[in-house]
Structure formats: C-alpha cells, structure tokens
Write an enzyme that holds these catalytic residues in place. Structure first.
Site, PDB file in Angstrom:
ATOM      1  N   GLY A  18       0.846  -1.191   0.000  1.00  0.00           N
ATOM      2  CA  GLY A  18       0.000   0.000   0.000  1.00  0.00           C
ATOM      3  C   GLY A  18       0.873   1.229   0.000  1.00  0.00           C
ATOM      4  N   GLY A  20       1.222   5.370   1.653  1.00  0.00           N
ATOM      5  CA  GLY A  20       0.735   6.424   2.527  1.00  0.00           C
ATOM      6  C   GLY A  20       1.230   7.757   2.015  1.00  0.00           C
ATOM      7  CB  THR A  22       6.200   9.272   3.764  1.00  0.00           C
ATOM      8  OG1 THR A  22       5.571   8.287   4.549  1.00  0.00           O
ATOM      9  CG2 THR A  22       6.378  10.537   4.528  1.00  0.00           C
ATOM     10  N   GLY A  23       5.396   7.329   1.433  1.00  0.00           N
ATOM     11  CA  GLY A  23       6.025   6.369   0.548  1.00  0.00           C
ATOM     12  C   GLY A  23       5.162   5.159   0.260  1.00  0.00           C
ATOM     13  CB  VAL A  25       4.382  -0.065   2.763  1.00  0.00           C
ATOM     14  CG1 VAL A  25       4.792  -1.245   3.636  1.00  0.00           C
ATOM     15  CG2 VAL A  25       4.487   1.247   3.555  1.00  0.00           C
ATOM     16  CE  LYS A  40       5.888   4.245   5.474  1.00  0.00           C
ATOM     17  NZ  LYS A  40       5.403   5.265   6.443  1.00  0.00           N
ATOM     18  CG  ASP A 136      -1.724  10.411  11.880  1.00  0.00           C
ATOM     19  OD1 ASP A 136      -2.914  10.750  12.057  1.00  0.00           O
ATOM     20  OD2 ASP A 136      -1.275  10.061  10.780  1.00  0.00           O
TER      21      ASP A 136
HETATM   22  N1  LIG Z   1       5.573  -2.809   9.147  1.00  0.00           N
HETATM   23  C1  LIG Z   1       4.515  -3.063   8.391  1.00  0.00           C
HETATM   24  N2  LIG Z   1       4.106  -4.320   8.150  1.00  0.00           N
HETATM   25  C2  LIG Z   1       3.028  -4.575   7.353  1.00  0.00           C
HETATM   26  N3  LIG Z   1       2.284  -3.613   6.750  1.00  0.00           N
HETATM   27  C3  LIG Z   1       2.653  -2.344   6.954  1.00  0.00           C
HETATM   28  C4  LIG Z   1       3.767  -1.996   7.777  1.00  0.00           C
HETATM   29  N4  LIG Z   1       3.876  -0.632   7.800  1.00  0.00           N
HETATM   30  C5  LIG Z   1       2.881  -0.162   7.028  1.00  0.00           C
HETATM   31  N5  LIG Z   1       2.139  -1.183   6.518  1.00  0.00           N
HETATM   32  C6  LIG Z   1       0.976  -1.053   5.641  1.00  0.00           C
HETATM   33  O1  LIG Z   1       1.384  -0.340   4.475  1.00  0.00           O
HETATM   34  C7  LIG Z   1       0.372   0.586   4.060  1.00  0.00           C
HETATM   35  C8  LIG Z   1       0.962   1.984   3.950  1.00  0.00           C
HETATM   36  O2  LIG Z   1       1.390   2.391   5.242  1.00  0.00           O
HETATM   37  P1  LIG Z   1       1.925   3.834   5.589  1.00  0.00           P
HETATM   38  O3  LIG Z   1       2.311   3.833   7.009  1.00  0.00           O
HETATM   39  O4  LIG Z   1       2.929   4.251   4.588  1.00  0.00           O
HETATM   40  O5  LIG Z   1       0.725   4.761   5.297  1.00  0.00           O
HETATM   41  P2  LIG Z   1      -0.742   4.940   5.904  1.00  0.00           P
HETATM   42  O6  LIG Z   1      -0.702   4.800   7.389  1.00  0.00           O
HETATM   43  O7  LIG Z   1      -1.671   4.040   5.142  1.00  0.00           O
HETATM   44  O8  LIG Z   1      -1.046   6.439   5.453  1.00  0.00           O
HETATM   45  P3  LIG Z   1      -0.456   7.811   5.989  1.00  0.00           P
HETATM   46  O9  LIG Z   1       1.029   7.689   6.069  1.00  0.00           O
HETATM   47  O10 LIG Z   1      -0.871   8.739   4.899  1.00  0.00           O
HETATM   48  O11 LIG Z   1      -1.142   8.046   7.309  1.00  0.00           O
HETATM   49  C9  LIG Z   1      -0.744   0.463   5.097  1.00  0.00           C
HETATM   50  O12 LIG Z   1      -1.720  -0.418   4.584  1.00  0.00           O
HETATM   51  C10 LIG Z   1      -0.073  -0.165   6.296  1.00  0.00           C
HETATM   52  O13 LIG Z   1      -0.983  -0.915   7.097  1.00  0.00           O
END
Ligand SMILES: Nc1ncnc2c1ncn2[C@@H]1O[C@H](COP(=O)(O)OP(=O)(O)OP(=O)(O)O)[C@@H](O)[C@H]1O
Length: 473
Positions: A18, A20, A22-23, A25, A40, A136
């Site tokens: 997915g 977010g 910043t980047g 993942v 990420k 957040d």
């Molecule tokens: N360590 C991890 N293990 C598994 N999935 C992850 C991990 N970190 C992030 N993800 C998943 O990757 C996706 C993107 O996560 P990210 O933290 O970049 O953004 P977000 O929380 O969806 O959005 P934002 O940063 O805009 O609040 C999400 O679906 C998140 O649940």
C-alpha cells in the site's frame, strides 16, 4: 519500484502492500536474516517542495523509530538509499489494522478489548518515554499481528515532545475524525492528544462504528469534534461485554478537555482490567484469525474492503488513480452537503478571468502540470498549511474547470481540498457551498429535499477504476 527489485543486494521487494503520504510500502524478503520485512520507499513526487516534505516526514519517522524499542511499536531494522530515494526497513507486521478488524470481526468483547487497550497504552507509554509524540494515533495506524500483538505504526507525523515544530503555530496536522479538538484549534500536541487517539480507536472498536459516523461533511464533522465531542459510552449498556473500568478510561480519553484525560500510569493501571496475558493474546489471536479468514474467503468484502483500502480516507470521489492518490490520507469525509439548506443557492468564490490569468502566471499551472501541482497543494493542506494551499487549490480548481471540465477528478479534488482549507480557516459556509458543487458530480444519485433532480454533471466522471489494492477508488 518493480517487484523483485533487490535493494542493496539484500532486500527483495516481493509485493506492494500500500502507500501512505510518504512512501510506498512493500512486503519484502531479507536475504541475510532470511525473514520477512516491510520496506517503505520514499515517493518521488516530482516537485522539489513535495519531495522535501515527504523526505522530512520520512526522516522524522526514522528519527522517532530509532529512539523506541518496544513490542507494541513497529521496529526499525535498517535504512538505505535506492536511486537516491531513501527507504526504511521495518519488522513485517502480518495481520490486519484496526479498521479491518472492526469491519471483519465486529465489536470487541471483554478480554480482547482489555488486551488491546493494555497494549496500546504500553506502546504509547514507550513512545512518550522516548520523548516522542505520535500525533496520528488512529485505527489505520494500529496493526494487530496474527499472534495477537497490537502495534503502533506510522510515526511520520511524530515529533520530539519539546522540539520546536517543523510546522508553524496554528497549523493543523492529522485526520480530523481522529484529531483531538485542541489540535484542530491549532494548539500544540501533548501526550493527552495521543491518548485521545487511543480513546477513539477503542471507542470505535467497542461500539463497532467510527466516531462521528453520522457527520458526513467536513464542516459538520469539525463542529462536532469541537462542540459536541464523542458520545460517552454508557457503562450499564456495555457491562456485559466490556469491563466498566475500561469504559471509564475510554470516556476519559475521549474527553474534549485534554486536562481531563487520564494520562498517569497509576490512574490507567488502576482502571485497566487485569487480563491474564495468555488468555488476552489468544482472544486477540482468534479474532485476527477470524478476520483474515473472512478477508481471504472474500466475505463481507464489498463495502468493507473498499473502505479498508482507504482506511481513514472515506472520500470516494470516483475517477482516476490521480484522485485516489491525491486524497490518500485525507479526512474521513463524505461529500453530501447537497442537502444542506441553501447550499445549492450559494456560489463558491470564483476567480475572475483577470485573476485567473494572474494566478496562472503566478503558479505556472497548465492543464498538463495541474495534477502534480495538485499533489503539492494537497500535501500543503495535509500539513496544515491551509492558507498557503488555498490559493493554489483555487487556481487549480479554476484552471481545471475551464480546461479539463468541472467534473474532472483534478478539478473536483482541488475543489474538495479548497473546501477543507476554507472550513479549517473558519469559512464553513463557503466550504459547504463548494462541497455542494463537488457533490453535484460525485454524490449519490438521490434527489435533494425538494425533489428537484440533481444538476447533471457537465462532464461525466469516468467509471470507477480499481486502485492499486484492487478496490474501487
Ligand atoms: N511494518 C509493516 N508491516 C506490514 N504492513 C505495513 C507496515 N507498515 C505499514 N504497513 C501497511 O502499508 C500501508 C501503507 O502504510 P503507511 O504507514 O505508509 O501509510 P498509511 O498509514 O496508510 O497512510 P499515511 O502515512 O498517509 O497516514 C498500510 O496499509 C499499512 O498498514
């Protein structure tokens, strides 16, 4: 970044999970430790301003994660550079986030609720001990692994408790539905603001519905957060399934007044139900197994997974990937201001032709670069730079309406964020009027109160496409 890419000869990107703010993942394989990791990779936004913002946010996440080592906070394993883009390597967290847990497993009961609360409190306490504020905390930023471990993620907005903010005073960051009222008012974040986030997560999982779910437009949502607050849970109503002490804590954390939120460890420990560790973990583990089985069998997916993919976004402007991307991380707001009395009569502020030419020259916006300027403006709005973003968004909206059409996703996204900024700056009437025009192109096809058919879109929005997770955008 293509799946299969090997970063620094060590991390093989297996698939994109997915993205977010910043980047992107990826689930990846660490060829050295032979284990699964999450990588990420910083977005390449194109423009210098947007790149510098995402870079600062990623650096902040790395800085915060380096200071914290706790099972209930995602752990940082490594960092590196790929084609001059920074990436960070985290422990892989299988399982689901709290949005998916609620959607797929329903409201929480006794030991699961207690176990979740305990772990969230422990993770937050570790964050605060490291002098970091998360800023957040919301359901999409908490994952529960297949072993029943609840983990706080996404510290992209985190900052050192006493550090001067990278943002200016009065700026708003975060997701309004889950944002503490004091942050919406532009006051500095505190530990109590993070506890508010935990309170809202638990409230949502106990009730089985998002807070302020009945508030469908941003103006009304912000007013509810500020003036009404989250409806307190009645202990008598939940007595059979949630311990009274936990209900009391959740009500306290959701209080609009930060001073009244319980933050002391002694007070919290006194109220948190004692859950035998084994029993609690196994209850949460069973729930996750149930949720993932439902997800895999596709049950409950129609609405649920569409919303899960957008987590707290909730904005379902139909259209291209551009819109899906641009609203990622935006407020959980449905655009249904059409029925607001008088909304259709009011015209959103429009720039005159002379202003448009001036603004075009000033912002150098062309139909070709409107999309990237839009991302930049949305980034500014997400960082709380409402005043600065407003000007740019108004220009993009006007150029978009003239050159791409009023129903074009770029135009609608610009108008939507323009309304968000207006609402934040106190012009809720203008915001509602603008949202009503967006609604005319995106809202559900229900006739307004007076039975008059909604105005036909001047240019039809494209059919819904699939976003990167395969969900309707
Ligand atoms: N360590 C991890 N293990 C598994 N999935 C992850 C991990 N970190 C992030 N993800 C998943 O990757 C996706 C993107 O996560 P990210 O933290 O970049 O953004 P977000 O929380 O969806 O959005 P934002 O940063 O805009 O609040 C999400 O679906 C998140 O649940």
């Amino acid at each position: 970044m293509a799946e299969g890419t090997l970063l620094d000869g060590r991390y093989r990107l297996e698939h994109r999970v997915g993205q977010g703010a910043t980047g992107v993942v990826y689930e990846a394989f660490d060829t050295e430790s032979e284990g699964r990791v999450a990588v990420k990779v910083l977005h390449d936004e194109g423009s210098e301003a947007a790149n510098s913002w995402t870079l600062r946010r990623l650096q902040r996440e790395i800085g915060a994660l380096r200071r914290i080592s706790h099972p209930n906070v995602v752990s940082l394993r490594d960092t590196g550079l790929v084609h001059e883009r920074p990436y960070l390597v985290m422990e892989w967290l299988g399982g689901v986030d709290l949005v998916a847990l609620r959607e797929l497993a329903g409201p929480l009961f006794h030991s699961a609720a207690g176990a979740l609360a305990r772990q969230l409190v422990d993770g937050l306490a570790a964050t605060h001990r490291a002098s970091v504020l998360h800023r957040d905390v919301k359901p999409s930023n908490v994952r529960v692994t297949t072993t029943g471990r609840a983990v706080l993620c996404d510290l992209g907005l985190a900052r050192l408790r006493d550090a001067t903010s990278l943002t200016r005073a009065g700026q708003v960051m975060g997701t309004p539905r889950y944002m503490a009222p004091e942050l919406i008012r532009g006051e500095p974040p505190t530990q109590a603001s993070d506890f508010y986030g935990i309170g809202l997560c638990l409230h949502e999982l106990i009730v089985g519905r998002r807070p302020f779910d009945h508030r469908e437009d941003i103006g009304a949502l912000l007013l509810s957060v500020l003036d009404e607050g989250v409806t307190a849970l009645d202990p008598a109503r939940y007595r059979d399934r949630v311990p009274t002490g936990l209900i009391e804590l959740v009500n306290g954390w959701c209080d609009r007044d930060p001073e009244r939120r319980p933050t002391s460890a002694a007070l919290i420990d006194g109220l948190l139900p004692a859950v035998p560790p084994g029993a609690a973990a196994s209850r949460l583990r069973d729930l996750i197994a149930h949720a993932t089985a439902r997800r895999e069998s596709g049950r409950g997916t129609t609405d649920a997974w569409a919303r899960v993919s957008n987590a707290d976004t909730g904005v379902t402007l139909r259209g291209s990937d551009l819109v899906t991307h641009a609203v990622a991380g935006a407020e959980a707001v449905s655009l249904t201001a059409r029925n607001t009395p008088g909304a259709r009569d009011r015209r959103p502020p429009m720039l005159s032709l002379g202003d448009v030419t001036q603004a075009l020259v000033l912002h150098r916006i062309t139909p070709r670069n409107a999309a990237s300027r839009l991302r930049e403006a949305v980034g500014m709005a997400q960082r709380g730079e409402s005043r600065e973003a407003l000007d740019l968004l108004a220009t993009i909206g006007t150029v978009g309406a003239e050159q791409l059409g009023p129903g074009d996703p770029t135009t609608l996204t610009a108008r939507f964020w323009q309304a968000v900024c207006l609402a934040r700056l106190g012009s809720s009437e203008e915001a509602l009027a603008l949202l009503a025009t967006v609604n005319a192109h995106t809202g559900p096809a229900v006739p307004p109160d007076d039975g008059e058919p909604p105005p036909a879109p001047e240019r039809a929005a494209p059919a819904p496409e699939k976003n990167e997770k395969g969900d309707p955008g």
